[in-house]
Structures are given as C-alpha cells and as structure tokens.
Design a protein around this motif. Sequence first.
Motif, PDB file in Angstrom:
ATOM      1  N   ASN A  16      -3.426  -2.279  -2.974  1.00 42.09           N
ATOM      2  CA  ASN A  16      -4.508  -2.420  -3.946  1.00 42.09           C
ATOM      3  C   ASN A  16      -4.417  -1.325  -4.998  1.00 42.09           C
ATOM      4  O   ASN A  16      -3.721  -0.319  -4.804  1.00 42.09           O
ATOM      5  CB  ASN A  16      -5.856  -2.341  -3.246  1.00 42.09           C
ATOM      6  N   SER A  58      -3.414  -6.305  -7.097  1.00 44.21           N
ATOM      7  CA  SER A  58      -3.099  -6.214  -5.676  1.00 44.21           C
ATOM      8  C   SER A  58      -1.946  -7.147  -5.308  1.00 44.21           C
ATOM      9  O   SER A  58      -1.728  -8.175  -5.958  1.00 44.21           O
ATOM     10  CB  SER A  58      -4.323  -6.608  -4.831  1.00 44.21           C
ATOM     11  N   GLN A  95      -0.881  -4.250   2.564  1.00 44.68           N
ATOM     12  CA  GLN A  95      -1.835  -4.619   1.520  1.00 44.68           C
ATOM     13  C   GLN A  95      -1.841  -3.507   0.490  1.00 44.68           C
ATOM     14  O   GLN A  95      -2.131  -2.357   0.823  1.00 44.68           O
ATOM     15  CB  GLN A  95      -3.232  -4.819   2.111  1.00 44.68           C
TER      16      GLN A  95
END
Length: 117
Positions: free
Chosen positions: A83, A17, A81
């Motif tokens: 991931n 991540s 973000q």
Amino acid sequence: QVQLVESGGGLVQAGGSLRLSCAASGTIFSVNTMAWYCQAPGKQRDLVALITTGGTTNYIDSVKGRFTISRDSAKNICYLQMNSLKPEDTAVYYCNLYFAAVGADYWGQGTQVTVSS
C-alpha cells in the motif's frame, strides 16, 4: 524439487496498491520461511519482508506500515500487500522459500512492480 511462481506485479501510480502472490509447489518442508526480495536496476537484491511458518514477520524499515506479508501455509502461498506505493518501490520482486533444516532456498522468476510519480 520446488517451484515458486509469482504474480500480481504491474504498473501503478504513486499512492496506489498492489498485492503480490507466490505459489510454491513440489516437496515443501513444513517448517520454512517465505520472503520477498526486491532488486532495482543496477542494485543488489534486498530483503523486503519475511514470514516464518509460525507467523513471525520482519520488514525493512522503508516498508514498515505500508507493506504486509502473510501466508496460507495449507496452500503454500505467500502474499505481499503493498500500500501507499512510492516510485522508489519500483523493482523486480522475487519470492524466496528457505528451509533452514537443510540450508536450501529457492527463488521465483520475479515480477515487475513499477510505480509512477
């Protein structure tokens, strides 16, 4: 004048991540859209995700369920973000700020994301 500064890129293994940040400064209209684009070597710059002032988001299919865009409008910061990263996510990621009312948009300098297999 508007300036965008990205940070958070780097090298990560597949499945890992990263969180990208984009800080906007200058004259910022209250109604705007912030977005992340990516550009791999030899390819065009493509939209990855966007978020409006009202919080509406949109993602390309390949990142749905893996990436999340968010923003702190009070601080004029946008986040991505990322991931479950894949090698095909490797690209330079650019932050974009768009003011629809005046048809103006601005770009950051880009931050490199490299995902190793």
